[in-house]
Design an enzyme around this catalytic site. Structure first.
Site, mmCIF file in Angstrom:
data_model
loop_
_atom_site.group_PDB
_atom_site.id
_atom_site.type_symbol
_atom_site.label_atom_id
_atom_site.label_comp_id
_atom_site.label_asym_id
_atom_site.label_seq_id
_atom_site.Cartn_x
_atom_site.Cartn_y
_atom_site.Cartn_z
ATOM 1 N N CYS A 104 0.894 -1.335 -0.034
ATOM 2 C CA CYS A 104 -0.064 -0.112 -0.037
ATOM 3 C C CYS A 104 0.981 1.268 0.131
ATOM 4 C CB CYS A 104 -0.834 -0.063 1.393
ATOM 5 S SG CYS A 104 -1.933 1.504 1.201
ATOM 6 N N HIS A 132 3.610 -8.839 13.051
ATOM 7 C CA HIS A 132 2.925 -8.495 12.046
ATOM 8 C C HIS A 132 3.395 -8.214 10.816
ATOM 9 C CE1 HIS A 132 0.066 -6.028 9.386
ATOM 10 N NE2 HIS A 132 -1.033 -7.002 10.182
ATOM 11 N N GLU A 134 3.479 -6.109 8.291
ATOM 12 C CA GLU A 134 3.798 -4.837 8.146
ATOM 13 C C GLU A 134 4.950 -4.363 8.854
ATOM 14 O OE1 GLU A 134 0.425 -1.976 8.445
ATOM 15 O OE2 GLU A 134 2.069 -0.389 8.643
ATOM 16 N N THR A 173 0.152 1.334 10.282
ATOM 17 C CA THR A 173 -0.886 2.012 9.587
ATOM 18 C C THR A 173 -2.187 1.517 10.124
ATOM 19 O OG1 THR A 173 -1.144 0.339 7.998
ATOM 20 C CG2 THR A 173 0.293 2.268 7.344
ATOM 21 N N SER A 231 -6.189 -9.897 10.747
ATOM 22 C CA SER A 231 -6.327 -8.552 10.094
ATOM 23 C C SER A 231 -6.031 -7.511 11.343
ATOM 24 C CB SER A 231 -7.392 -8.610 9.417
ATOM 25 O OG SER A 231 -7.823 -7.221 9.081
ATOM 26 N N ASN A 233 -6.202 -4.446 11.366
ATOM 27 C CA ASN A 233 -7.243 -3.194 11.326
ATOM 28 C C ASN A 233 -8.739 -3.710 11.906
ATOM 29 O OD1 ASN A 233 -9.378 -3.053 8.884
ATOM 30 N ND2 ASN A 233 -7.283 -4.093 8.258
HETATM 31 O O1 0CN Z 1 -6.333 -7.008 7.008
HETATM 32 P P1 0CN Z 1 -5.249 -6.467 6.042
HETATM 33 O O2 0CN Z 1 -4.830 -7.227 5.106
HETATM 34 O O3 0CN Z 1 -4.129 -6.136 7.052
HETATM 35 P P2 0CN Z 1 -3.867 -5.632 8.631
HETATM 36 O O4 0CN Z 1 -4.859 -4.931 9.117
HETATM 37 O O5 0CN Z 1 -3.521 -6.863 9.204
HETATM 38 O O6 0CN Z 1 -2.482 -4.867 8.339
HETATM 39 O O7 0CN Z 1 -5.760 -4.900 5.612
HETATM 40 C C1 0CN Z 1 -5.420 -4.244 4.736
HETATM 41 C C2 0CN Z 1 -4.341 -3.251 5.420
HETATM 42 C C3 0CN Z 1 -2.928 -3.296 5.126
HETATM 43 C C4 0CN Z 1 -1.776 -2.910 4.864
HETATM 44 FE FE1 SF4 Z 2 -3.248 0.952 2.877
HETATM 45 FE FE2 SF4 Z 2 -4.705 1.778 5.227
HETATM 46 FE FE3 SF4 Z 2 -5.493 0.138 3.457
HETATM 47 FE FE4 SF4 Z 2 -3.669 -0.912 4.781
HETATM 48 S S1 SF4 Z 2 -5.541 -0.433 5.721
HETATM 49 S S2 SF4 Z 2 -3.851 -1.027 2.782
HETATM 50 S S3 SF4 Z 2 -2.325 1.065 4.880
HETATM 51 S S4 SF4 Z 2 -5.271 2.253 3.119
#
Ligand code: 0CN
Ligand code: SF4
Length: 317
Positions: A104, A132, A134, A173, A231, A233
Site C-alpha cells: 500500500c 505482524h 507490516e 498503519t 487482520s 485493522n
Molecule cells: O487485513 P489487512 O490485509 O491487513 P492488516 O490490518 O492486518 O494490516 O488489511 C489491509 C491493510 C494493510 C496494509
Molecule cells: Fe493501505 Fe490503510 Fe488499506 Fe492498509 S488499511 S492497505 S495502510 S489504506
C-alpha cells in the site's frame, strides 16, 4: 402464525467499512498480473488478510507462498499490501524474478520516512505489533538496531533509547487511534525532543472505520465485525466496539454467526475490516434476515474518495 413470526432486529451498518484503496489496488495488481503474464502468478503472503479474497484469486491462478524460496524461477511474484523488508526485492532481483509490489502506498510512505530518519542519524521508536508482516517489512527498511518496537503503554514507559536526544517515531498503519495516542503521549513526555511527524501513521481507512464503529457501538448492544483473525485493522474494530459499550465479535462470514448471541438484542451493528469484501457483509445481512425481521440503517460518519494508481506497466493491461 404468531409464534413463527420473526422478531424485529435493527441493523446499523457502519460507513465507511470494508475495502480501502490499498486493498482494492493490491487485489487488482494480482488480477492484472494474471491477465498480463498468465497463471500461475505467485503472491508472497496473503495479498490482504482475507480468506475469501485469497480463495477467489487462487481460483483465478494465484499461488500463495510465505517466502520467495517457494517461488519457482521464471514466474512473476507479487508482494502483499503489507509491505516487505528490502531484502525481499533484493533477493528477487538476484534470482532474476520479475516482481510486482502491491505494498500500500501508505505503508511505503512509512518505509521512506524510516529511511530518511536513519539517513539523518536518528534512532526510531516504532509503535506496532510484534510479528505482524507490516512491522517486519518496516523494520526491514533500516539496518538492524536502528529501530525499537514499542507495543504498549508499559513499553513506552520503559523503552531505553540509545540516544534519547536523537529520536523519531513512526507507527504501523492499522493501530487503534486511541491506544496509539496514549502510547505517543508517554513517548513525547519522556523524549520531548523526539522528531514527530505531524501525526501518527495510522491510515485514513483505519481511523475512518474506527470512527464509524464507535458511532454504531453507542447505539447497538452487539457489533459484528467481518474480518480475519490475522487482520490487524479488523481486530482493532472489535476493540473499539467493545470500548463503545457493545458486545463485539469478529466473524469471517455468515456461517460463524451464533444465533444465541442475539438474546435480548434489538440493535446490531455491522462493520467490516479494510480487507473484507462487501459481498460478505451482504451475506451476513441476508443470514440475519432468515431469522429476524430486519431493518437496515446505514450510519455514515465520513465519506471516502481515496484511490491509488497502479504500478507502471500494469495500468495498460
Ligand atoms: O487485513 P489487512 O490485509 O491487513 P492488516 O490490518 O492486518 O494490516 O488489511 C489491509 C491493510 C494493510 C496494509
Ligand atoms: Fe493501505 Fe490503510 Fe488499506 Fe492498509 S488499511 S492497505 S495502510 S489504506
Amino acid at each position: 402464525m404468531a409464534n413463527t413470526e420473526k422478531r424485529p432486529l435493527e441493523l446499523l451498518i457502519a460507513a465507511p467499512r470494508g475495502f480501502c484503496a490499498g486493498v482494492d489496488r493490491a487485489i487488482r495488481i494480482v488480477e492484472l498480473a494474471i491477465e498480463k503474464y498468465g497463471a500461475p502468478v505467485y503472491v508472497r503472503h496473503e495479498i490482504v488478510h482475507n480468506k475469501f479474497v485469497v480463495e477467489n484469486l487462487r481460483a483465478k491462478g494465484a499461488v500463495f507462498v510465505e517466502t520467495l524460496d517457494h517461488v519457482p524461477d521464471g514466474v512473476p511474484v507479487v508482494f502483499s499490501a503489507h509491505g516487505v523488508p528490502k531484502a525481499v526485492p533484493h533477493k528477487a532481483e538476484q534470482r532474476g524474478l520479475s516482481y510486482l509490489d502491491a505494498t500500500c502506498p501508505l505503508v511505503s510512505k512509512v518505509h521512506r520516512q524510516a529511511e530518511r530518519h536513519v539517513a539523518a542519524g536518528r534512532h526510531i521508536l516504532f509503535v506496532g505489533h510484534a510479528g505482524h508482516p507490516e512491522v517486519v517489512g518496516t523494520f526491514g527498511q533500516v539496518p538492524e538496531g536502528a529501530m525499537t518496537l514499542v507495543e504498549t503503554e508499559a513499553d513506552a514507559e520503559s523503552v531505553v533509547a540509545p540516544d534519547p536526544d536523537n529520536l523519531a517515531f513512526l507507527t504501523q498503519t492499522t493501530l487503534s487511534v486511541d491506544d496509539t495516542a496514549a502510547v505517543l503521549g508517554i513517548l513525547k513526555r519522556r523524549f520531548p525532543t523526539m522528531v514527530a511527524p505531524g501525526a501518527d501513521d495510522i491510515c485514513y481507512a483505519t481511523s475512518n472505520r474506527q470512527g464509524a464503529v464507535k458511532a454504531i457501538s453507542e447505539q447497538a448492544e452487539l457489533v459484528l465485525v467481518i474480518g480475519a483473525p490475522n487482520s490487524s485493522n479488523s481486530l482493532r474494530l472489535v476493540e473499539v466496539a467493545k470500548r463503545g459499550g457493545a458486545r463485539a465479535v469478529l466473524i469471517q462470514r455468515a456461517d460463524d454467526i451464533d444465533f444465541g448471541w442475539f438474546d435480548g438484542v434489538t440493535h446490531v451493528g455491522i462493520s467490516a475490516g479494510a480487507s473484507a469484501p462487501e459481498i460478505l457483509v451482504r451475506e451476513v445481512v441476508e443470514r440475519l434476515g432468515t431469522h429476524f425481521a430486519i431493518t437496515e440503517r446505514e450510519v455514515a460518519t465520513v465519506e471516502e474518495n481515496v484511490t491509488f494508481k497502479l504500478p507502471r506497466g500494469l495500468e495498460a493491461a
